[in-house]
Design a protein around this motif. Sequence first.
Motif, PDB file in Angstrom:
ATOM      1  N   LYS A 274      -2.679   5.735   6.718  1.00  0.00           N
ATOM      2  CA  LYS A 274      -3.802   4.787   6.851  1.00  0.00           C
ATOM      3  C   LYS A 274      -3.794   4.128   8.224  1.00  0.00           C
ATOM      4  O   LYS A 274      -4.846   3.942   8.849  1.00  0.00           O
TER       5      LYS A 274
ATOM      6  N   ARG B  65      -3.255   8.791  -6.147  1.00  0.00           N
ATOM      7  CA  ARG B  65      -2.606   8.664  -4.829  1.00  0.00           C
ATOM      8  C   ARG B  65      -2.224   7.221  -4.526  1.00  0.00           C
ATOM      9  O   ARG B  65      -1.186   6.940  -3.935  1.00  0.00           O
ATOM     10  N   GLU B  66      -3.120   6.298  -4.924  1.00  0.00           N
ATOM     11  CA  GLU B  66      -2.938   4.912  -4.495  1.00  0.00           C
ATOM     12  C   GLU B  66      -2.171   4.040  -5.477  1.00  0.00           C
ATOM     13  O   GLU B  66      -1.725   2.967  -5.119  1.00  0.00           O
ATOM     14  N   THR B  67      -2.106   4.463  -6.726  1.00  0.00           N
ATOM     15  CA  THR B  67      -1.459   3.572  -7.697  1.00  0.00           C
ATOM     16  C   THR B  67      -0.306   4.222  -8.455  1.00  0.00           C
ATOM     17  O   THR B  67       0.649   3.560  -8.791  1.00  0.00           O
TER      18      THR B  67
ATOM     19  N   MET C  26      -9.946   0.673 -10.327  1.00  0.00           N
ATOM     20  CA  MET C  26      -8.861   1.662 -10.249  1.00  0.00           C
ATOM     21  C   MET C  26      -7.513   0.994  -9.972  1.00  0.00           C
ATOM     22  O   MET C  26      -6.532   1.660  -9.666  1.00  0.00           O
ATOM     23  N   GLN C  27      -7.490  -0.345 -10.033  1.00  0.00           N
ATOM     24  CA  GLN C  27      -6.265  -1.131  -9.766  1.00  0.00           C
ATOM     25  C   GLN C  27      -5.779  -0.957  -8.328  1.00  0.00           C
ATOM     26  O   GLN C  27      -4.583  -1.025  -8.059  1.00  0.00           O
ATOM     27  N   ILE C  28      -6.709  -0.672  -7.408  1.00  0.00           N
ATOM     28  CA  ILE C  28      -6.346  -0.562  -5.992  1.00  0.00           C
ATOM     29  C   ILE C  28      -6.797  -1.855  -5.314  1.00  0.00           C
ATOM     30  O   ILE C  28      -7.952  -2.271  -5.489  1.00  0.00           O
TER      31      ILE C  28
ATOM     32  N   LEU D 180      -7.911   9.857  -5.801  1.00  0.00           N
ATOM     33  CA  LEU D 180      -7.685   8.511  -5.252  1.00  0.00           C
ATOM     34  C   LEU D 180      -6.853   7.577  -6.150  1.00  0.00           C
ATOM     35  O   LEU D 180      -5.851   7.013  -5.684  1.00  0.00           O
ATOM     36  N   PRO D 181      -7.228   7.401  -7.435  1.00  0.00           N
ATOM     37  CA  PRO D 181      -6.409   6.474  -8.244  1.00  0.00           C
ATOM     38  C   PRO D 181      -4.966   6.916  -8.390  1.00  0.00           C
ATOM     39  O   PRO D 181      -4.070   6.069  -8.453  1.00  0.00           O
TER      40      PRO D 181
ATOM     41  N   GLN E  74       0.819  -1.220   0.000  1.00  0.00           N
ATOM     42  CA  GLN E  74       0.000   0.000   0.000  1.00  0.00           C
ATOM     43  C   GLN E  74       0.847   1.261   0.000  1.00  0.00           C
ATOM     44  O   GLN E  74       1.975   1.259   0.497  1.00  0.00           O
ATOM     45  N   ARG E  75       0.281   2.339  -0.514  1.00  0.00           N
ATOM     46  CA  ARG E  75       0.935   3.642  -0.407  1.00  0.00           C
ATOM     47  C   ARG E  75       0.325   4.374   0.782  1.00  0.00           C
ATOM     48  O   ARG E  75      -0.774   4.074   1.210  1.00  0.00           O
ATOM     49  N   HIS E  76       1.038   5.323   1.336  1.00  0.00           N
ATOM     50  CA  HIS E  76       0.591   6.124   2.478  1.00  0.00           C
ATOM     51  C   HIS E  76       0.223   5.234   3.677  1.00  0.00           C
ATOM     52  O   HIS E  76      -0.817   5.412   4.300  1.00  0.00           O
TER      53      HIS E  76
ATOM     54  N   PHE F 277      -6.397  -1.863   0.920  1.00  0.00           N
ATOM     55  CA  PHE F 277      -6.833  -0.492   1.163  1.00  0.00           C
ATOM     56  C   PHE F 277      -7.783  -0.395   2.366  1.00  0.00           C
ATOM     57  O   PHE F 277      -7.660   0.513   3.191  1.00  0.00           O
TER      58      PHE F 277
END
Lengths: 260, 238
Positions: free
Chosen positions: A39, B98-100, A131-133, B95-96, A33-35, A138
């Motif tokens: 989180k 930031r996260e990817t 969104m590929q998350i 969001l997309p 994960q990022r951030h 997440f």
Amino acid sequence: MISKLGRYSIRFVSEFGELAGFSGRAAVSLPGQRHVFEKLTRALFEIGVRCVPITLIVGLFTGLVLGLQLYYVLTKFSSESLLGQAVALSIILEIGPVFTAIMIVGQAGSALSAEIGIQRNAEQIDALHTMQINPIGFLVSPRLWAAVIAFPILTTFFDLIGIYGGYLTGVQLLGVDPGAYWNRIYDAVSLQNIFNGLVKAFVFGIVTTLICSFQGYYTHIKADIPGARGVSQTTTRAVVYSSIAILVFDYLITSFQMGQ
Amino acid sequence: MSNDSHLQLKGLSKAFGSQTVLDRIDLDIPLGEHTTVIGKSGTGKSVLLKCISGLLASDSGTISASGKQGIPSCSYMFQQNALFDSMTVEENVALPLRETGKAGKEEIEQRVGDMLAQLELSPASKKYPAEISGGMKKRAALARALITSPEIILFDEPTTGLDPQRKYAVFDMIRDYRKRFGFTVVMVSHDVPEVFEISDHIAWLDEGKIKFWGTPKQLAENTPDALKPFLNPKLASA
């Protein structure tokens, strides 16, 4: 009858398998994960900080009641001086981890299950996929790791305030000698006892967070009814299953710890 | 048009239990154009979109684009927008990224600001989805879909529950932004005949198969008999 039992058994085993797979993914998804820090901090606030008041209130009253009950039991054996020891060991080994976990499940676990369930129904989890998350990474992983941190800390708060509650009734109200109360605790409670209690809190944190997340995440499959009532159903299940799991794991861990 | 500029679905099948929803579908969707899939409720239009996007795994068949297996970058617009209620419009759109993505904070802010400005959402950037109108929510969802500059956007019944005026506004929005950004649209809708005005191609999905494929003009000139009651419900009740 036998076929019904067989169906239930298959359902139980397959659900357990799904939960195991979900747990594995939740456990390993955080590093991707990022951030992460952001989180984790937010999840710690939701699970940890928000549960402090309820933990302290329940801890205090549990200690007060325990002090009262144990005092009258110990009086019968002229052993009031053992009150501190009895209160502290009961709370540290059993009541603290179990009650704290049940309180967190009631407050944060139910909210977690409902939130993820609503996100599932509102297609927000599908949106994350597109969104590929990684949705589990997440939504679930930060909460799981936050629970691992928050449960032992909140349990420690519960233990401390509970022991103080026992002091208020035992010493301030019923006249037990304060020196005896604190000295008995000092003599009887070992670091091993504290560690054993915190191990329970750690395990309860993992198990309950996974159960609550799992019920919410698969609300579209697990609920008998779709929509809001389905979310309500899976949220109720999350709390009930978590509470049962807490007691089952409490027994298992206690048996293991006593056997050592 | 050569296969190089098509999104190709070959033998795509999907069943739920014993119910076959998509039955060996073959479809060539021209890239850079607007294709609308029409059909009765429950015929599998949304399932088709979900298979294309990868949200659902097809039981068999292949999807390829420009001769390569898989599909190019693609975004999905959900019926109910699927915006995160606890995030502001700005946060939803970011969001997309930031996260990817690998973009830094400043670059994300810049790109999100530009996107919100282009979609006339700047005044609503700090608002939550619950505080903005239905049309703005659609634009916010479109902004989130566009922020990663996808080649294809899949629209799942984007006008569900909207009044006729708003319905036209959403169709206009899709047409205008497609022209401006140049993405491919694959849309599922039962808003006939309104969708014919904005679509380059129409695919009619019925009983798990594509039973008509062509331009709206071809459809008007050569409407299959079985499709007539769907296009004109009065015929069905007559």
